[in-house]
Design a protein around this motif. Structure first.
Motif, PDB file in Angstrom:
ATOM      1  N   VAL A 366       0.848  -1.189   0.000  1.00  0.00           N
ATOM      2  CA  VAL A 366       0.000   0.000   0.000  1.00  0.00           C
ATOM      3  C   VAL A 366       0.884   1.241   0.000  1.00  0.00           C
ATOM      4  N   GLY A 367       0.516   2.252  -0.782  1.00  0.00           N
ATOM      5  CA  GLY A 367       1.221   3.524  -0.737  1.00  0.00           C
ATOM      6  C   GLY A 367       2.457   3.600  -1.596  1.00  0.00           C
ATOM      7  N   LEU A 368       2.463   2.902  -2.728  1.00  0.00           N
ATOM      8  CA  LEU A 368       3.566   3.002  -3.676  1.00  0.00           C
ATOM      9  C   LEU A 368       2.999   3.211  -5.062  1.00  0.00           C
ATOM     10  N   ARG A 369       3.504   4.205  -5.751  1.00  0.00           N
ATOM     11  CA  ARG A 369       3.037   4.552  -7.096  1.00  0.00           C
ATOM     12  C   ARG A 369       4.247   4.874  -7.961  1.00  0.00           C
ATOM     13  N   VAL A 370       4.253   4.356  -9.175  1.00  0.00           N
ATOM     14  CA  VAL A 370       5.315   4.663 -10.123  1.00  0.00           C
ATOM     15  C   VAL A 370       4.684   5.205 -11.394  1.00  0.00           C
ATOM     16  N   ASP A 371       4.965   6.447 -11.713  1.00  0.00           N
ATOM     17  CA  ASP A 371       4.467   7.066 -12.951  1.00  0.00           C
ATOM     18  C   ASP A 371       5.583   6.995 -13.984  1.00  0.00           C
ATOM     19  N   SER A 372       5.329   6.306 -15.091  1.00  0.00           N
ATOM     20  CA  SER A 372       6.371   6.106 -16.083  1.00  0.00           C
ATOM     21  C   SER A 372       5.754   5.887 -17.453  1.00  0.00           C
ATOM     22  N   ALA A 373       6.551   6.169 -18.484  1.00  0.00           N
ATOM     23  CA  ALA A 373       6.142   5.868 -19.858  1.00  0.00           C
ATOM     24  C   ALA A 373       7.145   4.930 -20.516  1.00  0.00           C
TER      25      ALA A 373
END
Length: 455
Positions: A366-373
């Protein structure tokens, strides 16, 4: 709600906007250059259209081609993301003239707040604290010398139309002023087509604190708390967190109230950020600038506030009221963002474009986000920024967020290009950072000299 929007950007922010739009039931159009034919945002959008060659000036900055793409695909609105045309009032005005909604503030407000000299004057009118500085544009070194003597050294030279750390110089004495002014002015002219400068007394060292605001067309303006962006290199942010450990309850109320007052004064609509410098020794804060767009670091605010900023942008542009009122906004826990770039920190952060042969992004919990392309097999083109991903974590408290970020960075694995993952891991593990004991001078004056000594 809009049926279709065009995203006038690329990379992870284009992917972020496409995902938000899809969750709102809104169709999306991606634009791309010939160098981005295989980019993730092109694959994810409902439609994609090429707007020019690899060079940004011929594609992502080509207003005519982008507007033609919007008309050809029937897009009702354009989301500019950040960078490129996101703070270009001419582009916003052209959208208005073509009856295409620009997902951001009006061209008038962008002119008012995007130009740092105009913004400073408006903040004085609004009663928001500003640093002592020049009253208007400074065009010559003779003017600069005279004003600097009146204000007192050290000073900051800033490009009126600046952004992204361009056209900024710190000046400690009169001997440094003339060469610094000429260099900053030339850099500003080359980057923005405008060499106008202004001068402010330098608040240094300081904390760089920014407040996220949202406004709608009904006159509602709210804040979503503050972010601490003091860990910077060459005026470019490296790591951000929310809330700031440097701010107590009373100061937080004062600085967020000042940000709301600033936004209300200019009848601001959509997402924006009011940036302040905080002098920790005196407890005083000063308006620095306003960013009239979504910020790279917006996810840390989304984590602590629970508000999806990009969705709010789209709703507000559609004419809807903000979905939350100030009294509905509650803040929970602590969030941190690290920017992962294809660059070599040991060699002055030189860009490292190339083909990613293998990519493993951290996940789980919970509480981990990775924004990537990015994806395995993707070739990072050399024409644009070098961002690979943003790693964002959220914990019940700051210690938990720090430990979660360390865990995530240890899992991050990229093969094929050099990255700053190890640099970020050392930074997030540094005793000063762990203790929250840092300011805008820390990265350049304390951490980097030691880091770059290491083998």
């Amino acid at each position: 709600m809009f049926n279709k929007i065009l995203i006038a950007n690329r990379g992870e922010i284009a992917v972020r906007i496409i995902r938000a739009a899809r969750e709102l039931g809104v169709g999306t159009v991606a634009i791309y250059s010939t160098a981005d034919r295989d980019a993730l945002h092109v694959h994810l959008a409902d439609e994609a259209i090429c707007v020019g060659p690899a060079r940004s000036t011929e594609s992502y900055l080509n207003m005519n081609n982008i507007l033609s793409a919007a008309v050809a695909t029937g897009a009702q609105a354009i989301h500019p993301g950040f960078g490129f045309l996101s703070e270009n009032s001419k582009f916003a005005r052209l959208c208005e003239e073509m009856n295409i909604k620009f997902i951001g503030p009006s061209a008038k407000v962008m002119d008012m707040m995007g130009d740092k000299i105009n913004a400073r004057a408006e903040m004085i009118k609004a009663g928001v604290p500003v640093t002592p500085g020049s009253e208007g544009e400074v065009h010559t070194t003779d003017e600069a010398v005279k004003i600097a003597e009146e204000i007192g050294y050290p000073i900051m030279l800033k490009a009126s139309a600046g952004g992204g750390g361009k056209g900024i110089r710190k000046v400690n004495n009169v001997e440094e002023l003339v060469p610094a002014f000429e260099a900053a002015q030339a850099e500003a002219q080359a980057a923005f087509g405008n060499g106008a400068m202004f001068i402010e007394r330098m608040i240094f060292p300081a904390r760089h604190i920014e407040v996220q605001i949202l406004g709608d067309s009904q006159g509602n303006v709210i804040h979503l708390g503050e972010r601490d962006c003091s860990l910077q290199r060459n005026n470019q942010k490296v790591l951000e967190e929310s809330p700031s450990v440097a701010i107590g309850h009373t100061l937080r109320q004062e600085i967020t109230a000042a940000a709301v007052k600033a936004a209300q004064h200019v009848s601001y609509e959509n997402a924006g950020t009011i940036e302040f410098l905080l002098d920790e020794s005196s407890g005083k804060f000063y308006f620095m600038e306003m960013n009239t767009r979504v910020q790279v670091e917006h996810p840390v605010t989304e984590f602590v506030s629970g508000v999806d900023i990009v969705k709010e942008q789209i709703r507000v542009a559609n004419g809807n009221e903000l979905s939350v009122k100030q009294e509905d906004v509650t803040f929970s826990g602590h969030a941190i963002e690290c920017r992962i770039n294809a660059e070599n920190p040991k060699f002055n952060f030189a860009p490292s474009p190339g083909r990613i042969t293998n990519l493993f992004l951290p996940s789980g919990g919970v509480g981990l986000r990775v924004d990537s392309a990015m994806y395995s097999g993707y070739s990072i083109p050399p024409y644009y920024d070098s961002m690979i991903a943003k790693v964002i974590v959220h914990g019940e408290n700051r210690f938990e967020a720090l430990m979660k970020m360390q865990r995530a960075l240890l899992e991050f694995d990229v093969i094929g290009v050099i990255t700053n993952v190890d640099f970020q891991l050392e930074l997030i593990s540094d005793p000063h950072v762990v203790a929250g004991d840092y300011d805008t001078s820390f990265l350049g004056n304390v951490f980097l000299p030691e880091y770059q000594k290491e083998d």
